[in-house]
Design a protein around this motif. Sequence first.
Motif, mmCIF file in Angstrom:
data_model
loop_
_atom_site.group_PDB
_atom_site.id
_atom_site.type_symbol
_atom_site.label_atom_id
_atom_site.label_comp_id
_atom_site.label_asym_id
_atom_site.label_seq_id
_atom_site.Cartn_x
_atom_site.Cartn_y
_atom_site.Cartn_z
ATOM 1 N N ALA A 12 -0.410 1.308 -11.381
ATOM 2 C CA ALA A 12 -1.099 0.102 -10.925
ATOM 3 C C ALA A 12 -0.268 -1.135 -11.296
ATOM 4 O O ALA A 12 0.022 -1.900 -10.105
ATOM 5 N N MET A 13 0.251 -1.305 -12.354
ATOM 6 C CA MET A 13 1.356 -2.386 -12.750
ATOM 7 C C MET A 13 2.625 -2.211 -11.918
ATOM 8 O O MET A 13 3.142 -3.202 -11.427
ATOM 9 N N VAL A 14 3.143 -0.962 -11.648
ATOM 10 C CA VAL A 14 4.316 -0.799 -11.104
ATOM 11 C C VAL A 14 4.081 -1.259 -9.620
ATOM 12 O O VAL A 14 4.984 -1.712 -8.933
ATOM 13 N N SER A 15 2.820 -0.736 -9.151
ATOM 14 C CA SER A 15 2.767 -0.975 -7.744
ATOM 15 C C SER A 15 2.612 -2.476 -7.512
ATOM 16 O O SER A 15 3.011 -3.077 -6.535
ATOM 17 N N SER A 16 1.581 -3.168 -8.344
ATOM 18 C CA SER A 16 1.413 -4.566 -8.243
ATOM 19 C C SER A 16 3.147 -5.352 -8.095
ATOM 20 O O SER A 16 3.211 -6.270 -7.303
ATOM 21 N N ALA A 17 3.948 -4.913 -9.082
ATOM 22 C CA ALA A 17 5.317 -5.558 -9.128
ATOM 23 C C ALA A 17 5.888 -5.419 -7.979
ATOM 24 O O ALA A 17 6.596 -6.369 -7.306
ATOM 25 N N ILE A 19 4.834 -4.489 -4.755
ATOM 26 C CA ILE A 19 4.277 -4.958 -3.349
ATOM 27 C C ILE A 19 4.451 -6.539 -3.489
ATOM 28 O O ILE A 19 4.820 -7.138 -2.812
ATOM 29 N N GLY A 20 4.510 -7.263 -4.831
ATOM 30 C CA GLY A 20 4.492 -8.555 -5.013
ATOM 31 C C GLY A 20 5.803 -9.051 -4.399
ATOM 32 O O GLY A 20 6.294 -9.953 -3.903
ATOM 33 N N ALA A 21 6.887 -8.236 -5.005
ATOM 34 C CA ALA A 21 8.342 -8.514 -4.720
ATOM 35 C C ALA A 21 8.749 -8.206 -3.292
ATOM 36 O O ALA A 21 9.474 -9.081 -2.680
ATOM 37 N N SER A 22 7.820 -7.352 -2.631
ATOM 38 C CA SER A 22 8.263 -6.961 -1.097
ATOM 39 C C SER A 22 7.989 -8.140 -0.283
ATOM 40 O O SER A 22 8.538 -8.662 0.561
ATOM 41 N N PHE A 23 6.751 -8.961 -0.478
ATOM 42 C CA PHE A 23 6.478 -10.026 0.335
ATOM 43 C C PHE A 23 7.575 -11.142 0.099
ATOM 44 O O PHE A 23 8.107 -11.517 1.214
ATOM 45 N N ILE A 24 8.258 -11.355 -0.949
ATOM 46 C CA ILE A 24 9.361 -12.343 -1.128
ATOM 47 C C ILE A 24 10.569 -11.903 -0.542
ATOM 48 O O ILE A 24 11.282 -12.440 0.467
ATOM 49 N N ILE A 25 10.986 -10.460 -0.529
ATOM 50 C CA ILE A 25 11.972 -9.952 -0.030
ATOM 51 C C ILE A 25 12.021 -10.258 1.481
ATOM 52 O O ILE A 25 12.859 -10.369 2.297
ATOM 53 N N LYS A 26 10.968 -9.593 2.136
ATOM 54 C CA LYS A 26 10.706 -9.944 3.610
ATOM 55 C C LYS A 26 10.521 -11.227 4.010
ATOM 56 O O LYS A 26 11.185 -11.283 5.175
ATOM 57 N N ALA A 84 -4.540 -7.865 -8.072
ATOM 58 C CA ALA A 84 -4.040 -9.194 -8.136
ATOM 59 C C ALA A 84 -2.854 -9.559 -8.859
ATOM 60 O O ALA A 84 -2.395 -10.830 -8.564
ATOM 61 N N LEU A 85 -2.394 -8.769 -9.567
ATOM 62 C CA LEU A 85 -1.165 -9.168 -10.229
ATOM 63 C C LEU A 85 0.056 -9.202 -9.140
ATOM 64 O O LEU A 85 1.070 -9.839 -9.694
ATOM 65 N N SER A 86 -0.147 -8.523 -8.304
ATOM 66 C CA SER A 86 0.850 -8.484 -6.970
ATOM 67 C C SER A 86 1.145 -10.146 -6.516
ATOM 68 O O SER A 86 1.994 -10.725 -6.313
ATOM 69 N N ILE A 87 -0.044 -10.999 -6.897
ATOM 70 C CA ILE A 87 -0.034 -12.229 -6.326
ATOM 71 C C ILE A 87 0.698 -13.061 -7.248
ATOM 72 O O ILE A 87 1.407 -14.185 -7.136
ATOM 73 N N VAL A 89 3.266 -12.003 -9.343
ATOM 74 C CA VAL A 89 4.741 -11.530 -8.933
ATOM 75 C C VAL A 89 5.202 -12.561 -7.663
ATOM 76 O O VAL A 89 6.436 -12.990 -7.797
ATOM 77 N N SER A 90 4.432 -12.282 -6.740
ATOM 78 C CA SER A 90 4.842 -13.128 -5.611
ATOM 79 C C SER A 90 4.929 -14.743 -5.846
ATOM 80 O O SER A 90 5.909 -15.103 -5.333
ATOM 81 N N ALA A 91 3.978 -15.095 -6.685
ATOM 82 C CA ALA A 91 4.180 -16.661 -6.859
ATOM 83 C C ALA A 91 5.422 -16.936 -7.711
ATOM 84 O O ALA A 91 6.117 -18.187 -7.370
#
Length: 345
Positions: A12-17, A19-26, A84-87, A89-91
């Motif tokens: 779940a932690m890896v997933s959040s990392a 997914i959060g990073a993917s928003f910024i890269i995209k 919620a941890l993906s948020i 990472v994105s921020a």
Amino acid sequence: MYSSNLKGFILAMVSSAFIGASFIIKKKGLRRASASGPGASVGGYGYLLEPLWWVGMITMIVGEIANFVAYIYAPAGLVTPLGALSIIVSAVLAHFLLKEKLQKMGMLGCLLCIVGSIVIVLHAPQEISLNSVEEIWELAIQPAFLLYTASAVAVALVLILYCAPRFGQTNIMVYIGICSIIGSLTVMSIKAIGIAIKLTLEGTNQLKYLQTWVFGTVAITCIITQLNYLNMALDTFNTAVVSPIYYALFTSFTILASAIMFKDYSGQSASSIASELCGFITVLSGTAVLHSTREPDPPTVTDLYTPISPKVSWYIQGNGELWKQKDEDGSPPSFITILRQDYFK
């Protein structure tokens, strides 16, 4: 924490990392694409030729796969709130890579999410052991879960057929309610499919059972419905408002569905349940605070050929009288121009 929950937590932690990073890269890919042609917001598809955007898509796919596998090893009450941890990472990445400043209240929101997640992990229920898809089917057809499923489908149909056409464009809870209710059934189906795949890979073929394909059909139907109405919500309302509300409702319904179907909280003490509830509320508060501090994206010009609307200026003459003149008339050199306060916004 037992080994199964630990695997689910790490995934779940890896997933959040990811997914959060993917928003910024995209987003960086979209910015590069819009710099050389029409952006996605005005109907352009140049981002499909941008390698960075595809890197972001691959990153998101990896994150979603990790999230899918996490549901195999850990209960939904542990995996879903950690989304919620993906948020965070994105921020954080947006602060450094996109120069979107993370405000002090945003840092407080990140801290609340982390604290709440730790509380949830420490008091999460243990995953029950299932040895066949038939056992999962028995859990799915128990009276309590059938009642929940029937209620969820009935409410979703009322929202889709009656409320959405009338109130969908004005009431944010309509679209988000559909996404959240259907989303809880999506997670239950995905979890069943994941366990079936795991057992099959271990040597016990579960694809021969009809129940596996029923769960697959339900999952596909729910995912399509969920994504459709989520896109409608994001297109109609502010993302900073949609995200925390959707997170709260989706997580709540998913935890409720999992508690009914898999009896996640059976045998847990009242203090552990109360602690996990407090952790969830803390994460929800952090999510709301973090989204409330986000700076909105600048407005996009959708038509380069639309003429700028005429500006009305006021001029003060030497005798103190006011003179109103339109922008195209030109400003006399001897006058002082007073522009509207929001002219440059």
